[in-house]
Design a protein around this motif. Structure first.
Motif, PDB file in Angstrom:
ATOM      1  N   SER A  99     -33.057  38.210  -9.128  1.00 33.08           N
ATOM      2  CA  SER A  99     -33.428  37.734  -7.802  1.00 33.08           C
ATOM      3  C   SER A  99     -33.935  38.875  -6.940  1.00 33.08           C
ATOM      4  O   SER A  99     -33.344  39.958  -6.912  1.00 33.08           O
ATOM      5  CB  SER A  99     -32.219  37.088  -7.113  1.00 33.08           C
ATOM      6  OG  SER A  99     -32.501  36.843  -5.748  1.00 33.08           O
ATOM      7  N   ILE A 129     -27.918  39.453  -8.637  1.00 31.28           N
ATOM      8  CA  ILE A 129     -28.042  38.034  -8.973  1.00 31.28           C
ATOM      9  C   ILE A 129     -29.065  37.921 -10.091  1.00 31.28           C
ATOM     10  O   ILE A 129     -30.255  38.181  -9.885  1.00 31.28           O
ATOM     11  CB  ILE A 129     -28.493  37.213  -7.752  1.00 31.28           C
ATOM     12  CG1 ILE A 129     -27.516  37.379  -6.592  1.00 31.28           C
ATOM     13  CG2 ILE A 129     -28.639  35.734  -8.120  1.00 31.28           C
ATOM     14  CD1 ILE A 129     -27.999  36.781  -5.284  1.00 31.28           C
ATOM     15  N   GLU A 139     -30.379  25.075  -8.409  1.00 33.97           N
ATOM     16  CA  GLU A 139     -29.452  25.965  -7.712  1.00 33.97           C
ATOM     17  C   GLU A 139     -30.114  27.291  -7.361  1.00 33.97           C
ATOM     18  O   GLU A 139     -29.817  27.896  -6.326  1.00 33.97           O
ATOM     19  CB  GLU A 139     -28.176  26.179  -8.535  1.00 33.97           C
ATOM     20  CG  GLU A 139     -28.344  26.908  -9.853  1.00 33.97           C
ATOM     21  CD  GLU A 139     -28.678  25.997 -11.030  1.00 33.97           C
ATOM     22  OE1 GLU A 139     -28.443  26.424 -12.174  1.00 33.97           O
ATOM     23  OE2 GLU A 139     -29.179  24.871 -10.805  1.00 33.97           O
ATOM     24  N   ILE A 140     -31.065  27.753  -8.201  1.00 34.21           N
ATOM     25  CA  ILE A 140     -31.796  28.982  -7.880  1.00 34.21           C
ATOM     26  C   ILE A 140     -32.741  28.728  -6.703  1.00 34.21           C
ATOM     27  O   ILE A 140     -32.829  29.537  -5.773  1.00 34.21           O
ATOM     28  CB  ILE A 140     -32.559  29.502  -9.103  1.00 34.21           C
ATOM     29  CG1 ILE A 140     -31.569  29.926 -10.202  1.00 34.21           C
ATOM     30  CG2 ILE A 140     -33.465  30.673  -8.721  1.00 34.21           C
ATOM     31  CD1 ILE A 140     -32.215  30.389 -11.480  1.00 34.21           C
ATOM     32  N   MET A 156     -30.794  28.619  -3.559  1.00 31.93           N
ATOM     33  CA  MET A 156     -30.376  29.959  -3.138  1.00 31.93           C
ATOM     34  C   MET A 156     -31.470  30.616  -2.291  1.00 31.93           C
ATOM     35  O   MET A 156     -31.192  31.188  -1.232  1.00 31.93           O
ATOM     36  CB  MET A 156     -30.062  30.820  -4.365  1.00 31.93           C
ATOM     37  CG  MET A 156     -29.578  32.228  -4.045  1.00 31.93           C
ATOM     38  SD  MET A 156     -30.906  33.475  -3.934  1.00 31.93           S
ATOM     39  CE  MET A 156     -31.497  33.487  -5.629  1.00 31.93           C
ATOM     40  N   TYR A 157     -32.720  30.509  -2.717  1.00 33.26           N
ATOM     41  CA  TYR A 157     -33.806  31.074  -1.925  1.00 33.26           C
ATOM     42  C   TYR A 157     -33.960  30.332  -0.598  1.00 33.26           C
ATOM     43  O   TYR A 157     -34.181  30.949   0.449  1.00 33.26           O
ATOM     44  CB  TYR A 157     -35.113  31.055  -2.709  1.00 33.26           C
ATOM     45  CG  TYR A 157     -35.239  32.202  -3.684  1.00 33.26           C
ATOM     46  CD1 TYR A 157     -35.150  33.519  -3.242  1.00 33.26           C
ATOM     47  CD2 TYR A 157     -35.449  31.991  -5.037  1.00 33.26           C
ATOM     48  CE1 TYR A 157     -35.260  34.594  -4.115  1.00 33.26           C
ATOM     49  CE2 TYR A 157     -35.561  33.049  -5.928  1.00 33.26           C
ATOM     50  CZ  TYR A 157     -35.472  34.353  -5.462  1.00 33.26           C
ATOM     51  OH  TYR A 157     -35.579  35.405  -6.320  1.00 33.26           O
ATOM     52  N   TRP A 193     -22.126  28.702  -8.902  1.00 31.52           N
ATOM     53  CA  TRP A 193     -23.173  29.726  -8.983  1.00 31.52           C
ATOM     54  C   TRP A 193     -23.871  29.851  -7.633  1.00 31.52           C
ATOM     55  O   TRP A 193     -24.122  30.960  -7.154  1.00 31.52           O
ATOM     56  CB  TRP A 193     -24.188  29.380 -10.067  1.00 31.52           C
ATOM     57  CG  TRP A 193     -25.187  30.480 -10.277  1.00 31.52           C
ATOM     58  CD1 TRP A 193     -25.101  31.506 -11.164  1.00 31.52           C
ATOM     59  CD2 TRP A 193     -26.410  30.691  -9.534  1.00 31.52           C
ATOM     60  NE1 TRP A 193     -26.193  32.346 -11.025  1.00 31.52           N
ATOM     61  CE2 TRP A 193     -26.997  31.861 -10.044  1.00 31.52           C
ATOM     62  CE3 TRP A 193     -27.040  29.998  -8.505  1.00 31.52           C
ATOM     63  CZ2 TRP A 193     -28.205  32.355  -9.554  1.00 31.52           C
ATOM     64  CZ3 TRP A 193     -28.243  30.504  -8.012  1.00 31.52           C
ATOM     65  CH2 TRP A 193     -28.818  31.667  -8.539  1.00 31.52           C
ATOM     66  N   LEU A 194     -24.180  28.709  -7.016  1.00 31.10           N
ATOM     67  CA  LEU A 194     -24.894  28.730  -5.739  1.00 31.10           C
ATOM     68  C   LEU A 194     -24.036  29.350  -4.641  1.00 31.10           C
ATOM     69  O   LEU A 194     -24.538  30.145  -3.835  1.00 31.10           O
ATOM     70  CB  LEU A 194     -25.324  27.311  -5.362  1.00 31.10           C
ATOM     71  CG  LEU A 194     -26.165  27.146  -4.104  1.00 31.10           C
ATOM     72  CD1 LEU A 194     -27.405  28.031  -4.121  1.00 31.10           C
ATOM     73  CD2 LEU A 194     -26.554  25.681  -3.907  1.00 31.10           C
ATOM     74  N   ARG A 195     -22.753  29.020  -4.592  1.00 29.30           N
ATOM     75  CA  ARG A 195     -21.852  29.649  -3.612  1.00 29.30           C
ATOM     76  C   ARG A 195     -21.853  31.165  -3.771  1.00 29.30           C
ATOM     77  O   ARG A 195     -21.986  31.911  -2.788  1.00 29.30           O
ATOM     78  CB  ARG A 195     -20.417  29.126  -3.802  1.00 29.30           C
ATOM     79  CG  ARG A 195     -20.086  27.846  -3.092  1.00 29.30           C
ATOM     80  CD  ARG A 195     -18.581  27.600  -3.029  1.00 29.30           C
ATOM     81  NE  ARG A 195     -17.962  27.560  -4.342  1.00 29.30           N
ATOM     82  CZ  ARG A 195     -17.797  26.458  -5.073  1.00 29.30           C
ATOM     83  NH1 ARG A 195     -18.224  25.292  -4.624  1.00 29.30           N
ATOM     84  NH2 ARG A 195     -17.210  26.509  -6.248  1.00 29.30           N
ATOM     85  N   ALA A 251     -24.070  33.103  -5.280  1.00 25.45           N
ATOM     86  CA  ALA A 251     -25.379  33.711  -5.030  1.00 25.45           C
ATOM     87  C   ALA A 251     -25.698  33.766  -3.541  1.00 25.45           C
ATOM     88  O   ALA A 251     -26.195  34.787  -3.040  1.00 25.45           O
ATOM     89  CB  ALA A 251     -26.457  32.936  -5.781  1.00 25.45           C
ATOM     90  N   ILE A 252     -25.416  32.686  -2.804  1.00 26.74           N
ATOM     91  CA  ILE A 252     -25.684  32.690  -1.363  1.00 26.74           C
ATOM     92  C   ILE A 252     -24.845  33.755  -0.674  1.00 26.74           C
ATOM     93  O   ILE A 252     -25.332  34.497   0.189  1.00 26.74           O
ATOM     94  CB  ILE A 252     -25.407  31.296  -0.757  1.00 26.74           C
ATOM     95  CG1 ILE A 252     -26.476  30.303  -1.202  1.00 26.74           C
ATOM     96  CG2 ILE A 252     -25.357  31.365   0.772  1.00 26.74           C
ATOM     97  CD1 ILE A 252     -26.221  28.873  -0.749  1.00 26.74           C
TER      98      ILE A 252
END
Length: 198
Positions: A121, A127, A148-149, A152-153, A180-182, A184-185
């Protein structure tokens, strides 16, 4: 950005697939269309279309559409011509293109980083995921970015359409994707409103 350079008339995902059929590097439909594919039904209009490429494969886009006009989005918001064969610097992540100078904009390519077999990322190099695990296959075999990616963006600067995408996608995220999203954010931005719902 660059409204003075003309309107958008985005290609459809099927048209993108036709344009990139002979490209021998990975690419993925991104943006709102990626969320729509994951949800499984259209739920909003799309003012543009985003295609994700790995930065190392950027020249494959030019090769796929010879004769098209290419412009690099040079931060903080200036479009400049992207010359044939030019390798864009690391701070340039977006490319706009159209068939001719008087045609509407048709495609936006976004560049992301890679490290060997891993996607990385641009928000946080910690990430990362295997490149072969960041995509899914949509209708007609069209590759698209894992939702989910994409979310994230979108969490970095939440616009109304991003909130709409999040609300539509949230019921479809499985526990692993939510986790994963939690993570990564939090790594990329710290706190964001969506974390409370994940």
């Amino acid at each position: 950005m660059a409204d003075h350079l003309g309107p958008w008339e985005p290609e459809t995902p099927a048209e993108v697939r036709e344009h990139l059929a002979k490209v021998d590097v990975p690419w993925w439909i991104a943006g709102g269309y990626a969320i729509e594919f994951a949800v499984g039904t259209p739920f909003r209009t799309h003012a543009d279309i985003d295609i994700l490429l790995l930065r190392r494969d950027q020249l494959a886009a030019q090769a796929a559409l010879p004769g098209w006009e290419w412009w690099a989005a040079d931060p903080p918001g200036t479009l400049r011509p992207w010359e044939s064969g030019e390798t864009l610097p690391p701070h340039v992540h977006d490319i706009w293109c159209r068939p001719t100078a008087d045609a509407p904009w048709r495609l936006q390519f976004m560049l992301d980083e890679a490290d060997g077999d891993d996607w990385v990322s641009r928000r946080d190099p910690g990430i990362r995921r295997p490149i072969d695990a960041i995509g899914r296959t949509g209708p007609g075999g069209i590759p698209y970015l894992a939702p989910e990616i994409q979310l994230m963006y979108k969490a970095g600067n939440i616009r109304p359409k991003d909130q709409q995408d999040f609300d539509a996608m949230l019921p479809h995220l499985d526990p692993e994707e939510r986790q994963w999203l939690r993570t990564a954010i939090t790594a990329a931005y710290g706190t964001r409103p969506w974390l409370e719902q994940l």
